[in-house]
Design an enzyme around this catalytic site. Structure first.
Site, mmCIF file in Angstrom:
data_model
loop_
_atom_site.group_PDB
_atom_site.id
_atom_site.type_symbol
_atom_site.label_atom_id
_atom_site.label_comp_id
_atom_site.label_asym_id
_atom_site.label_seq_id
_atom_site.Cartn_x
_atom_site.Cartn_y
_atom_site.Cartn_z
ATOM 1 N N ILE A 163 0.838 -1.198 0.000
ATOM 2 C CA ILE A 163 0.000 0.000 0.000
ATOM 3 C C ILE A 163 0.876 1.253 0.000
ATOM 4 C CG2 ILE A 163 -0.208 0.187 2.528
ATOM 5 C CD1 ILE A 163 -3.261 0.745 2.033
ATOM 6 N N CYS A 164 0.383 2.299 -0.662
ATOM 7 C CA CYS A 164 1.019 3.618 -0.624
ATOM 8 C C CYS A 164 -0.108 4.641 -0.475
ATOM 9 C CB CYS A 164 1.893 3.872 -1.860
ATOM 10 S SG CYS A 164 0.992 3.966 -3.417
ATOM 11 N N ARG A 165 0.079 5.832 -0.960
ATOM 12 C CA ARG A 165 -0.959 6.853 -0.805
ATOM 13 C C ARG A 165 -2.161 6.574 -1.711
ATOM 14 N NH1 ARG A 165 -2.108 12.212 -2.949
ATOM 15 N NH2 ARG A 165 -3.126 13.429 -1.330
ATOM 16 N N MET A 175 -3.812 4.333 0.840
ATOM 17 C CA MET A 175 -4.210 4.866 2.142
ATOM 18 C C MET A 175 -5.316 5.911 2.035
ATOM 19 S SD MET A 175 -2.790 3.241 4.621
ATOM 20 C CE MET A 175 -3.264 4.363 5.960
#
Length: 109
Positions: free
Chosen positions: A60-62, A88
């Site tokens: 996961i990232c932004r 996120m």
């Protein structure tokens, strides 16, 4: 590329957060492992030690771009890795808990 939604995730799923330190400090999933994409190859051993032996790595990232790149890399290394679509931003919008680096309620930046 294998992709899952935030809604597909269960509480016990292994989550790898590849955002940078300032993003992590502002807000992250409480049980995620944090290895910034910019440091990923140098810190790869941390993932191999922490990841479940026969389990899936949810990256996961932004918003999903950086995590997609890391997911592709992990798949090439033989990991069962999937990208978390929307990252996120969707995690927070879905009402999932976000904490800061002090364990208090956080925010996604």
């Amino acid at each position: 590329m294998p992709t899952v939604t935030v809604a597909d995730l269960s509480d016990g799923d292994f989550l790898l957060d590849v955002r940078e330190d300032d993003e992590w400090q502002a807000g992250h999933a409480a049980n995620a492992l944090h290895i910034p994409m910019s440091e990923f190859t140098a810190r790869f051993g941390e993932l191999t030690e922490a990841a479940p032996q026969d389990g899936k790595v949810h990256v996961i990232c932004r918003s999903g771009g950086r995590s997609a790149q890391v997911t592709m890399y992990l798949a090439q290394q033989g990991f069962d890795a999937v990208n978390v679509d929307g990252g996120m931003q969707v995690w927070e919008a879905s009402g999932k808990p976000v904490v800061n680096d002090k364990g208090q309620p956080g925010t996604v930046i």
